[in-house]
Design a protein around this motif. Sequence first.
Motif, short mmCIF file in Angstrom:
data_model
loop_
_atom_site.label_atom_id
_atom_site.label_comp_id
_atom_site.label_asym_id
_atom_site.label_seq_id
_atom_site.Cartn_x
_atom_site.Cartn_y
_atom_site.Cartn_z
N ARG A 9 -28.14 -8.37 -5.17
CA ARG A 9 -27.87 -7.17 -4.37
C ARG A 9 -27.54 -5.99 -5.27
O ARG A 9 -28.03 -4.87 -5.09
CB ARG A 9 -26.73 -7.45 -3.40
N GLN A 10 -26.72 -6.21 -6.31
CA GLN A 10 -26.35 -5.13 -7.22
C GLN A 10 -27.56 -4.62 -7.99
O GLN A 10 -27.75 -3.41 -8.16
CB GLN A 10 -25.28 -5.61 -8.20
N ASN A 11 -28.40 -5.52 -8.45
CA ASN A 11 -29.61 -5.11 -9.17
C ASN A 11 -30.55 -4.31 -8.27
O ASN A 11 -31.16 -3.33 -8.71
CB ASN A 11 -30.33 -6.33 -9.73
N LYS A 12 -30.67 -4.73 -7.02
CA LYS A 12 -31.53 -4.02 -6.09
C LYS A 12 -30.96 -2.64 -5.77
O LYS A 12 -31.70 -1.65 -5.68
CB LYS A 12 -31.71 -4.84 -4.82
N TYR A 13 -29.66 -2.55 -5.62
CA TYR A 13 -29.01 -1.25 -5.41
C TYR A 13 -29.35 -0.29 -6.55
O TYR A 13 -29.73 0.86 -6.33
CB TYR A 13 -27.50 -1.46 -5.30
N GLN A 14 -29.22 -0.79 -7.76
CA GLN A 14 -29.47 0.06 -8.92
C GLN A 14 -30.93 0.49 -8.98
O GLN A 14 -31.23 1.64 -9.32
CB GLN A 14 -29.09 -0.68 -10.21
N SER A 15 -31.87 -0.40 -8.65
CA SER A 15 -33.28 -0.02 -8.70
C SER A 15 -33.61 1.01 -7.63
O SER A 15 -34.46 1.89 -7.85
CB SER A 15 -34.16 -1.26 -8.54
N ILE A 16 -32.96 0.95 -6.47
CA ILE A 16 -33.19 1.95 -5.43
C ILE A 16 -32.70 3.31 -5.89
O ILE A 16 -33.38 4.33 -5.74
CB ILE A 16 -32.48 1.53 -4.12
#
Length: 953
Positions: free
Chosen positions: A660-667
């Motif tokens: 979830r944190q990695n996806k947040y950062q990519s967004i």
Amino acid sequence: MKINDSMNGFKILEVKDVAELKGKIVEMKHEKSGARLLWLDRPDNNKTFSIAFRTVPSDDTGIFHILEHSVLCGSKKFPVKEPFVELIKNSMNTFLNAMTFSDKTMYPISSKNDKDFFNLMEVYLDAVFYPSIYTKPEIFYQEGWHYEFDENGDISYKGVVFNEMKGVYADADSVKENALCRALFPDNCYGKESGGHPSKIPSLTYEQFINGHKKYYHPSNSYIILDGDLDIEKVTEFIDREYLCNFDAIEPSELPNVQEPVNAGKVEVMFEQSNDMPLENQSSLQMGYVIGKFDEKEKIYATHILSRYLCENNQSYLTSALLEKGYAEDAVIHVIDGILQPYIALDLKNIDENKADEIYDFVNQKLRELQSNGFDRKQLEAAISNLEFELKEKDFGYPRGLMYAMLSLETWLYDGEPTMNVLVGDIFENLRKKAENGYFENLISELFFDNEHRCVLLAKPSYTVGDSDREDEKSRLEAVKASWSDVDVEYYKNEQKKLDEWQSSVDSPEDLAKMPMITLEDIEVKPEPLPTVVDGNLLKHSIQTDGIAYINMYFDITGVGEEDLPKLSLLSNLLGELDTAKHTAAELKTELMTKCGSIAFVVSPFSDYNSTKSGSIKFVVSFSALIRYVDDALSLVQEILTSTKFDNTSQIVDIIKQSRQNKYQSIVMSGSVLAAKRSATAFSYDAVVDELTNGYSFYQWLKEQENEPTVIGELEGLAGRIFGSNNVLIGVGADDANAFDGSIKAFSASLGTSDILHELQIKPWKKSNDAVLIPGDISFSGMSVDFDGLYDGTTFLMTHIVSLDYLWNEVRVKGGAYGTGLKPVANGSLFAYSYRDPNAKASVETYQKIGDYVRDFANSDRSLVGFIIGAMSSASPLLTPRLITSGADGNYIRGISEESRLALRRQIVNTQKSDFLALADKLQNVFCSASFCVIGSKKQVDLFKNLDNKLSL
């Protein structure tokens, strides 16, 4: 060629045969100008040229970043506005870019075509030595910054680099990195922001900008690097005759100062947090340590190995201990080398800020225990082997010559041995021997305990720090405007008008004709072959891989429903991270790092050629390994697929949080592709698959599962259903792809039977215009259209022209976005995007006028030849063995034959402008009625009045 010989003004300083490169290294110096030159004479037909300058920043204005952009905006020989873009339009380059580092600026190009190589080299040399910035201050205002008046007379800052760095500092990791460097390097260039800090960029004047070029862009301060199979006599004669002979040597610019050791103690910094995210347990603790000097190669390599041992994955020594105690959601170590004083940063993410001291003490306790008890030898060997494979594979994502150039500058820039980091040599054998005698235990003391050059950084989230920064910027602008007289206001309005007029101006045919170009006769229409032999469920690609095997397994999951797609995406994140029937997770990771160079699991749609409604969905398992380890790797993969245990809830929740944190950062950092794919869900099944497995919807699903992981009980059943011998296709890329037939057949036989149907269930969604709110000031936009199966050479060429002629001028040059383009997709769709965009609304409106632009272009008298050459370059990317293997697999699955690849390229070459008229009306219709997605700040999103969904993180 001998030492002390002369060649076209260059004195030969060293000639050395190097077996590792299968060639030799030649070092020279131009006696009149003082320019340095290094040639890596290797058997590579992709020739690389790079010229770099030592550029040591003294402040945060970003002068060298702005210069990097600006010198490519016209020069003495080539006085067009955008030679860089003209080269992308009109050349067969395999790489073309420029890069700003913390202490150097680099201008690399590469091409397989000899004539094209010389053209690219000439344009770049003219750009760096004779740029138009001296006579065209508009270049500085466009690329750097200027005051922009709105319709109400209010002012703001605008500029490509300014907007780019706004996007950079929307990322918490960038905020942390900047703060840590300032603490570790208060007295030298590494404590400055070479890219430019948004609050400081507007303090850079045009005069300072020009003086920066005069001082630093001189041959005596340059490093020229050549790589590949080229005519060195011809190249050096050209460089000397056209450029270097016109300069006299001067004293080169200053080296970076050596920062004396500082113990910066504890430092705090705030970063902007989305209002929909909590503040609790969202802080980060960073522990930074300077490793030493650039030429301590063995110590730097050993630090990379140590970092992998400590924090490579959730089962690594330090990460597992922190997760078990609940002290952090993730732990990574960044090794920052390639600078005068390399450093490491241990980054503990999502901690309770009130426990920062406790966590710091725990980390030191675990390090002391490791030092006292010694390393697990198998795990240490795994870390060594994994790094060794990576460096010997040399699959960098760039042309190999470019990576060699960057590695050379990591030492040469500081007057060190130029090829120290290019060559691996016997360093791993030496480190293995030293590991037996306590080397890595001693390294812990050197880095963490006896090191006086250190810092502890606590980064805390804030809902208001971004608003505070924006208020500060607003106050600065108000103060500036208040200080202006009426004469000043008119002056700056007139400057903006001149900039607008210059940006809207068109290069004359005479100036455009000065740009060097190859001809259609100079290019090869036939595509690079992707050799494929079909043998049952095997796709065999016998290609040169230098003793490495690339194996891809495609398990058909086409028949799954929407509800299962996010579950399968999570499954792909879990495999290889959990216990199996034979190994604990830690043991498994050790085996994988030792036996596999890389391993990955991903859910991926494969749409049929020229169809957005039909195709397949695959669960892809990929790994690379040295040939001697292929059987071991296959055995490990079989074990993972058939006997992974999904009973450790805490481990699974850890991975969900990290995902979830990695996806947040990519967004937040790179939302343009995500925006485009989300907008395509209105007509494309594969976009729906992407959205549910890798997009905003998957991010929201992860947030729900993080709080209540109901999916855990379903994972074992899902795995049991999909990994069957009856639904797997396996691609093999190797020197001899037939060498593994028996092993792969045995692997397939060891699998169970899949009961997944192969009939596609996923349908497109309802059309909607969506926005996703993110912190920061910059936005991303995407608009996708179904082009009804018109993926062919004419469409491919059209998108190339639209991207580099229309969108570049309207969205990047005038609009100030850092990136933009129109991309064709093999399923017959198109998507337009903007990246780090200060005005997404204007960009979306620009997309809607693409049809008008294409019609006007078709009716113009402009030549297609240069665009055709550039489009052929885009259709002919440089392929590594890994990409050849996966590309050939993908073409087979999608039904793209070698004849189709050839046909597309022939269509590009044979396109006439009149062919675009047939596309213009359709483009107008589809873009005017298309849905869009924007990812941006509230200020950006609120400009849109026709949104169906306003979403939050």
